[in-house]
Design a protein around this motif. Structure first.
Motif, PDB file in Angstrom:
ATOM      1  N   ASN A 284       0.841  -1.196   0.000  1.00  0.00           N
ATOM      2  CA  ASN A 284       0.000   0.000   0.000  1.00  0.00           C
ATOM      3  C   ASN A 284       0.877   1.247   0.000  1.00  0.00           C
ATOM      4  OD1 ASN A 284       0.904   0.221   2.727  1.00  0.00           O
ATOM      5  ND2 ASN A 284      -0.732  -1.171   3.345  1.00  0.00           N
ATOM      6  N   GLU A 285       0.235   2.399   0.145  1.00  0.00           N
ATOM      7  CA  GLU A 285       0.956   3.667   0.084  1.00  0.00           C
ATOM      8  C   GLU A 285       1.855   3.910   1.291  1.00  0.00           C
ATOM      9  OE1 GLU A 285      -1.921   6.687  -0.474  1.00  0.00           O
ATOM     10  OE2 GLU A 285      -2.489   6.045  -2.495  1.00  0.00           O
ATOM     11  N   SER A 286       1.682   3.142   2.350  1.00  0.00           N
ATOM     12  CA  SER A 286       2.499   3.335   3.548  1.00  0.00           C
ATOM     13  C   SER A 286       3.900   2.744   3.405  1.00  0.00           C
ATOM     14  CB  SER A 286       1.805   2.708   4.765  1.00  0.00           C
ATOM     15  OG  SER A 286       1.676   1.305   4.587  1.00  0.00           O
ATOM     16  N   LYS A 287       4.197   2.212   2.234  1.00  0.00           N
ATOM     17  CA  LYS A 287       5.519   1.635   1.968  1.00  0.00           C
ATOM     18  C   LYS A 287       5.847   0.482   2.925  1.00  0.00           C
ATOM     19  CE  LYS A 287       6.933   4.037  -1.564  1.00  0.00           C
ATOM     20  NZ  LYS A 287       7.206   3.388  -2.856  1.00  0.00           N
ATOM     21  N   THR A 288       4.882  -0.402   3.104  1.00  0.00           N
ATOM     22  CA  THR A 288       5.122  -1.602   3.900  1.00  0.00           C
ATOM     23  C   THR A 288       5.032  -2.822   3.005  1.00  0.00           C
ATOM     24  OG1 THR A 288       2.779  -1.828   4.477  1.00  0.00           O
ATOM     25  CG2 THR A 288       4.178  -0.568   5.992  1.00  0.00           C
ATOM     26  N   VAL A 289       5.715  -3.871   3.435  1.00  0.00           N
ATOM     27  CA  VAL A 289       5.712  -5.142   2.705  1.00  0.00           C
ATOM     28  C   VAL A 289       5.087  -6.200   3.598  1.00  0.00           C
ATOM     29  CG1 VAL A 289       7.175  -6.949   1.718  1.00  0.00           C
ATOM     30  CG2 VAL A 289       7.715  -4.544   1.309  1.00  0.00           C
ATOM     31  N   ALA A 290       4.229  -7.021   3.029  1.00  0.00           N
ATOM     32  CA  ALA A 290       3.583  -8.072   3.805  1.00  0.00           C
ATOM     33  C   ALA A 290       4.558  -9.218   4.059  1.00  0.00           C
ATOM     34  CB  ALA A 290       2.350  -8.582   3.074  1.00  0.00           C
ATOM     35  N   VAL A 291       4.679  -9.573   5.320  1.00  0.00           N
ATOM     36  CA  VAL A 291       5.510 -10.706   5.740  1.00  0.00           C
ATOM     37  C   VAL A 291       4.575 -11.757   6.333  1.00  0.00           C
ATOM     38  CG1 VAL A 291       7.294 -11.480   7.338  1.00  0.00           C
ATOM     39  CG2 VAL A 291       7.542  -9.296   6.150  1.00  0.00           C
ATOM     40  N   HIS A 292       4.700 -12.991   5.866  1.00  0.00           N
ATOM     41  CA  HIS A 292       3.783 -14.060   6.273  1.00  0.00           C
ATOM     42  C   HIS A 292       4.479 -14.978   7.281  1.00  0.00           C
ATOM     43  CE1 HIS A 292       1.408 -12.701   2.860  1.00  0.00           C
ATOM     44  NE2 HIS A 292       2.487 -12.858   2.095  1.00  0.00           N
ATOM     45  N   ALA A 293       3.782 -15.240   8.368  1.00  0.00           N
ATOM     46  CA  ALA A 293       4.343 -16.085   9.429  1.00  0.00           C
ATOM     47  C   ALA A 293       3.365 -17.200   9.774  1.00  0.00           C
ATOM     48  CB  ALA A 293       4.648 -15.257  10.672  1.00  0.00           C
ATOM     49  N   LYS A 294       3.898 -18.409   9.877  1.00  0.00           N
ATOM     50  CA  LYS A 294       3.084 -19.576  10.204  1.00  0.00           C
ATOM     51  C   LYS A 294       2.894 -19.670  11.717  1.00  0.00           C
ATOM     52  CE  LYS A 294       4.096 -23.335   8.015  1.00  0.00           C
ATOM     53  NZ  LYS A 294       4.799 -24.574   7.602  1.00  0.00           N
ATOM     54  N   ILE A 295       1.709 -20.126  12.130  1.00  0.00           N
ATOM     55  CA  ILE A 295       1.405 -20.353  13.537  1.00  0.00           C
ATOM     56  C   ILE A 295       1.209 -21.847  13.737  1.00  0.00           C
ATOM     57  CG2 ILE A 295      -0.099 -19.742  15.486  1.00  0.00           C
ATOM     58  CD1 ILE A 295      -1.108 -17.398  13.816  1.00  0.00           C
ATOM     59  N   ASP A 296       1.777 -22.381  14.817  1.00  0.00           N
ATOM     60  CA  ASP A 296       1.581 -23.798  15.101  1.00  0.00           C
ATOM     61  C   ASP A 296       0.092 -24.066  15.323  1.00  0.00           C
ATOM     62  OD1 ASP A 296       1.364 -26.206  17.086  1.00  0.00           O
ATOM     63  OD2 ASP A 296       3.380 -26.340  16.249  1.00  0.00           O
ATOM     64  N   PRO A 297      -0.470 -25.114  14.701  1.00  0.00           N
ATOM     65  CA  PRO A 297      -1.904 -25.391  14.852  1.00  0.00           C
ATOM     66  C   PRO A 297      -2.358 -25.501  16.301  1.00  0.00           C
ATOM     67  CG  PRO A 297      -0.981 -26.740  13.103  1.00  0.00           C
ATOM     68  CD  PRO A 297       0.178 -26.033  13.756  1.00  0.00           C
ATOM     69  N   ALA A 298      -1.480 -26.011  17.181  1.00  0.00           N
ATOM     70  CA  ALA A 298      -1.855 -26.122  18.591  1.00  0.00           C
ATOM     71  C   ALA A 298      -2.040 -24.751  19.226  1.00  0.00           C
ATOM     72  CB  ALA A 298      -0.794 -26.917  19.352  1.00  0.00           C
ATOM     73  N   ASP A 299      -1.245 -23.762  18.792  1.00  0.00           N
ATOM     74  CA  ASP A 299      -1.357 -22.410  19.337  1.00  0.00           C
ATOM     75  C   ASP A 299      -2.438 -21.595  18.629  1.00  0.00           C
ATOM     76  OD1 ASP A 299       0.720 -22.826  21.126  1.00  0.00           O
ATOM     77  OD2 ASP A 299       2.241 -22.258  19.647  1.00  0.00           O
ATOM     78  N   ALA A 300      -2.883 -22.062  17.457  1.00  0.00           N
ATOM     79  CA  ALA A 300      -3.866 -21.309  16.684  1.00  0.00           C
ATOM     80  C   ALA A 300      -5.293 -21.564  17.136  1.00  0.00           C
ATOM     81  CB  ALA A 300      -3.733 -21.659  15.200  1.00  0.00           C
ATOM     82  N   LYS A 301      -5.460 -22.478  18.088  1.00  0.00           N
ATOM     83  CA  LYS A 301      -6.815 -22.757  18.570  1.00  0.00           C
ATOM     84  C   LYS A 301      -7.396 -21.500  19.211  1.00  0.00           C
ATOM     85  CE  LYS A 301      -6.115 -27.699  19.430  1.00  0.00           C
ATOM     86  NZ  LYS A 301      -6.072 -28.780  20.442  1.00  0.00           N
ATOM     87  N   GLY A 302      -8.627 -21.219  18.862  1.00  0.00           N
ATOM     88  CA  GLY A 302      -9.283 -20.042  19.412  1.00  0.00           C
ATOM     89  C   GLY A 302      -9.080 -18.788  18.593  1.00  0.00           C
ATOM     90  N   LEU A 303      -8.171 -18.844  17.620  1.00  0.00           N
ATOM     91  CA  LEU A 303      -7.946 -17.677  16.766  1.00  0.00           C
ATOM     92  C   LEU A 303      -8.893 -17.728  15.571  1.00  0.00           C
ATOM     93  CD1 LEU A 303      -4.045 -17.519  16.646  1.00  0.00           C
ATOM     94  CD2 LEU A 303      -5.595 -16.364  18.216  1.00  0.00           C
ATOM     95  N   ILE A 304      -9.315 -16.567  15.132  1.00  0.00           N
ATOM     96  CA  ILE A 304     -10.149 -16.477  13.943  1.00  0.00           C
ATOM     97  C   ILE A 304      -9.547 -15.435  13.005  1.00  0.00           C
ATOM     98  CG2 ILE A 304     -12.259 -17.182  15.117  1.00  0.00           C
ATOM     99  CD1 ILE A 304     -13.063 -14.286  15.321  1.00  0.00           C
TER     100      ILE A 304
END
Length: 415
Positions: A284-304
């Motif tokens: 976007n115009e804010s000059k940021t780059v998207a960085v993708h990070a994986k989350i362990d499935p066990a820690d991702a419980k409850g996240l949406i």
């Protein structure tokens, strides 16, 4: 006359010396008393300071305040790049379910939040055009069977030169056309998940993936249009983060780096992740780059998907001892944490003559321990203890400010 004057002068000098001597003795005595008072006062101050490093709560006070304790943890809080972002899922793990043919909603079989497997029927719609599609398919299949027989007959006659070859070619072309019509009709019915056998006007709406049903945008009896999302299904098993990193920090980011992040509205819970991808263009115009990070499935419980996060991208693997930031409190120009002390002997309470003995609650004692705070981030603060303490010491992580107030008030408590 001279003798009397000399004697008078001598007498005056003698009296002056006596007065000076008396004043000196009095001053010495006063200083001695003053020093004694100062020493006593210093001792009292030291004793008072010593006493006010401890505070005690009754069991009921402990419960009311909601004191919580924990241990010092090793956390990576230094040499990090801060980034904000949100939770999301890969495109293949999110589906907007629509229909290929319009119709009236007949039944809805799921609720929002329901977990469904791939192929599960979410709802059904009714459209009379489906009957025509089934009739077209069955008619084409019947024609194929007839033309196949005619094709075989004309082929034999053509080989024996009984009939013109042109007749055989016409039958062959008709057979190919009917086969194509039958296959097209079958493809339409398969795309609508309608059986090719029988006759029905009901079209099932099925889930294309495993996941949880999100929004439901239809109601029973309403007309469902083509190209409009009827259901949302999300598979959270492959949850990851999209973090926005500024251009100046890109040189320090690489695949495989570990991150610590907290949910914006739940700063007391820290979760780990690992970078698996970095975009090659600005988002976007804010000059940021998207960085993708994986989350362990066990820690991702409850996240949406769509939850905002604050993250630290760890440039080094150095760790430091840390406590939740609410555990560290400031008193004047020093910082303290409170350590829960081992159970002490029950206090003895004196009572006046005739006063009845009353039951006293068990007391829980805490001691203020001075620390030097360091980096504070993600809800945790680096701590260095001025004096060494037991590594398994129970440290107050919630309610430390209340204990500080009680300590500054003299540590008084009711019995």
């Amino acid at each position: 006359m001279k003798i009397n004057l000399t004697a008078k002068i001598t007498e005056i000098l003698s009296q002056s010396l006596q007065r000076k001597l008396a004043y000196s003795l009095l001053l010495i005595a006063y200083c001695g008393v003053l020093n004694s008072c100062n020493e006593k006062k210093a001792e009292e101050i030291q004793e008072e300071e010593k006493e006010t490093t401890e505070v005690a709560l009754t069991a009921s006070q402990y419960k009311t305040v909601g004191i919580e304790t924990g241990f010092v943890e090793d956390r990576n809080l230094n040499k990090v790049i801060k980034a904000n972002g949100y939770t999301t899922v890969p495109p293949q793990n999110s589906a907007e379910v629509s229909t290929l043919i319009g119709g009236t909603v007949k039944d809805i079989f799921v609720l929002e939040g329901t977990y469904v497997n791939k192929g599960k029927v979410l709802a059904t719609i009714q459209n009379l055009e489906v009957i025509e599609m089934q009739e077209d398919y069955q008619s084409a299949v019947a024609n194929v069977e007839f033309l196949q027989l005619e094709y075989n007959r004309q082929k034999t006659l053509s080989e024996e030169n009984v009939n013109p070859r042109k007749t055989f070619q016409e039958v062959k072309a008709k057979l190919a056309a009917e086969r194509a019509r039958a296959q097209a009709a079958k493809n339409k019915l398969d795309a609508l998940h309608v059986n090719t056998k029988g006759v029905t006007s009901v079209v099932p709406i099925v889930s294309p993936i495993n996941g949880f049903v999100g929004k439901i945008n239809i109601a029973k009896g309403a007309f469902a249009n083509t190209g409009v999302s009827l259901f949302e299904v999300v598979d959270n098993s492959q949850m990851h983060l999209d973090l926005n990193v500024y251009e100046k920090d890109l040189g320090s980011i690489s695949v495989g780096q570990v991150i610590d992040f907290v949910l914006t509205n739940q700063s007391n819970k820290s979760i780990k992740g690992k970078i698996f991808g970095i975009n090659k263009s600005f988002s976007n115009e804010s000059k940021t780059v998207a960085v993708h990070a994986k989350i362990d499935p066990a820690d991702a419980k409850g996240l949406i998907p769509g939850m905002y996060v604050s993250a630290n991208i760890n440039i080094t693997n150095a760790t430091v001892p840390a406590l939740p930031k609410d555990a560290v409190v400031r008193n004047a120009d020093k910082y303290f944490v409170f350590v829960r002390e081992e159970k002490q002997a029950e206090e003895k309470h004196e009572h006046k003559e005739g006063e009845k003995e009353e039951a006293h609650e068990e007391e829980i004692h805490f001691k203020a321990v001075e620390v030097i705070p360091g980096t504070t981030d993600l809800g945790f603060t680096e701590v260095k203890f001025v004096d060494k303490i037991d590594s398994q010491a129970n440290i107050v992580t919630k309610g430390a400010f209340y204990l500080l107030s009680a300590m500054k008030g003299g540590g008084e408590h009711e019995h």
